[in-house]
Design a protein around this motif. Sequence first.
Motif, PDB file in Angstrom:
ATOM      1  N   VAL A 155       0.841  -1.199   0.000  1.00  0.00           N
ATOM      2  CA  VAL A 155       0.000   0.000   0.000  1.00  0.00           C
ATOM      3  C   VAL A 155       0.876   1.250   0.000  1.00  0.00           C
ATOM      4  O   VAL A 155       0.629   2.208  -0.739  1.00  0.00           O
ATOM      5  N   HIS A 156       1.918   1.241   0.811  1.00  0.00           N
ATOM      6  CA  HIS A 156       2.826   2.396   0.843  1.00  0.00           C
ATOM      7  C   HIS A 156       3.583   2.535  -0.475  1.00  0.00           C
ATOM      8  O   HIS A 156       3.830   3.664  -0.930  1.00  0.00           O
ATOM      9  N   GLU A 157       3.963   1.421  -1.083  1.00  0.00           N
ATOM     10  CA  GLU A 157       4.690   1.505  -2.350  1.00  0.00           C
ATOM     11  C   GLU A 157       3.851   2.221  -3.410  1.00  0.00           C
ATOM     12  O   GLU A 157       4.380   2.983  -4.230  1.00  0.00           O
TER      13      GLU A 157
ATOM     14  N   ARG B  61       4.373   6.572  -4.726  1.00  0.00           N
ATOM     15  CA  ARG B  61       4.463   6.895  -6.147  1.00  0.00           C
ATOM     16  C   ARG B  61       3.335   7.819  -6.596  1.00  0.00           C
ATOM     17  O   ARG B  61       3.437   8.443  -7.649  1.00  0.00           O
ATOM     18  N   LEU B  62       2.281   7.898  -5.799  1.00  0.00           N
ATOM     19  CA  LEU B  62       1.168   8.790  -6.127  1.00  0.00           C
ATOM     20  C   LEU B  62       1.406  10.227  -5.688  1.00  0.00           C
ATOM     21  O   LEU B  62       0.641  11.118  -6.057  1.00  0.00           O
TER      22      LEU B  62
ATOM     23  N   SER C 251       4.910  -3.843 -13.480  1.00  0.00           N
ATOM     24  CA  SER C 251       5.886  -2.905 -12.926  1.00  0.00           C
ATOM     25  C   SER C 251       5.131  -1.753 -12.279  1.00  0.00           C
ATOM     26  O   SER C 251       4.021  -1.386 -12.690  1.00  0.00           O
ATOM     27  N   TRP C 252       5.731  -1.158 -11.243  1.00  0.00           N
ATOM     28  CA  TRP C 252       5.047  -0.098 -10.507  1.00  0.00           C
ATOM     29  C   TRP C 252       4.709   1.105 -11.390  1.00  0.00           C
ATOM     30  O   TRP C 252       3.694   1.777 -11.158  1.00  0.00           O
TER      31      TRP C 252
END
Length: 410
Positions: free
Chosen positions: A33-35, A39-40, A391-392
């Motif tokens: 969730v933090h990852e 990025r947001l 991928s993120w």
Amino acid sequence: MADSEKSTAIRHRLLVLASTYPRWRGDHEPGFVHELNRRLVDSFEVHVVCPHAPGAARQELLDGVIVHRFRYGPDAMETLVQDGGILTNLKHAPWKWVIVPFFFLGLLAATSNQLRQVRPHVIHAHWIVPQGLALALLGVFSKKLPPFLLTSHGGDLFGLRGQLFSLLKRWVLKKASAVTVVSRPMATEAARLGANVDRISVMPMGVDFGSRFSLAPGVERIAGQILFVGRLVEKKGVKYLIQALPSIRQRVPGAHLVIVGSGPELPALTALVTGLGLQDYVTFRGAMSQEELPEFYRRAAVFVAPFVDAASGDREGLGLVSIEAIACGCPVVVGDVPVVADIFLDSEMDMRAISGNPESLAQKVGDFLAAPEAALRRALDVRQRLAGQLSWDIVTMRYSALLEIVAGTS
């Protein structure tokens, strides 16, 4: 600046609700969730409401994300979330049901407080219960509740059985402006529960293929090393992997199992290892941070995620650890639960063992250990395909776009 240009320059305030969240930098608790949140921050002002834990800050700025942690008891009682998740902790320690009302009231109060202070344009609630339920209840008393995106990760959707929980989940799903699930089987279940099919999207969490979980050509793999990474809970199926080890060692005498993770099943798994006389061939390494995991993935000869459906109905949402291993070029064998079809193609059945079947696990793992070069080539082919999907960068773009759409519905 034209009016249209001004509108696109607005940086929406995003309030995120979650149970599982890093307690501090480098925490071993799942951090997906933090990852996503970190990025947001390029597109949103991100605030998070999550439970406090002993040793964690009440409020902090973590990678650009403003984290607010709510108290729900003294330190000795704030144990509902870590080391297995809420449902697993309640199963193994039923007395913790006493904590649940205080947890939920703390979540309600903290969310209400942040709604007043942050005045978010959009909310992202991870998990139908309790986060989605808290929002639905707050919406009953406020006509100004911002639109919210609801994301289910598996356990909340499958694991809460019974008529009451089904009714609650149905109610929450209908209240959400949009719903995302991390696999196609979950989309089917969400629709069965009554979610509007037009509002459901399959949007898994991501993996950092670019830096953290990447290839390291100079690192040599350890022949015969079998790796498991994850919470030690029933749905991970670790006991079946341990039961498969004697057969694997008959075929590959140097085989050794490394188990990375913690959880309520550790005592039972340790006893199983002892009962099978495998103490010299199984190493329990405990939980490791995300920063430490790539070294294990890059050195293992094969990674095994022997997923099963738990008796409670809890099941794997997607299985990001198997994708992390693939991202590091490690061959992978997984238990063939429904979600696996979202990751591995029908042409990749050699990577899928019969769920809950030690003999099938032994066969698949033994095949990879006996032909390591072919297994590595297979892993690299799968890695190339998955990097283009999970991928993120790709996942964040999709979530950012959907959150902007949801924010525009207010």
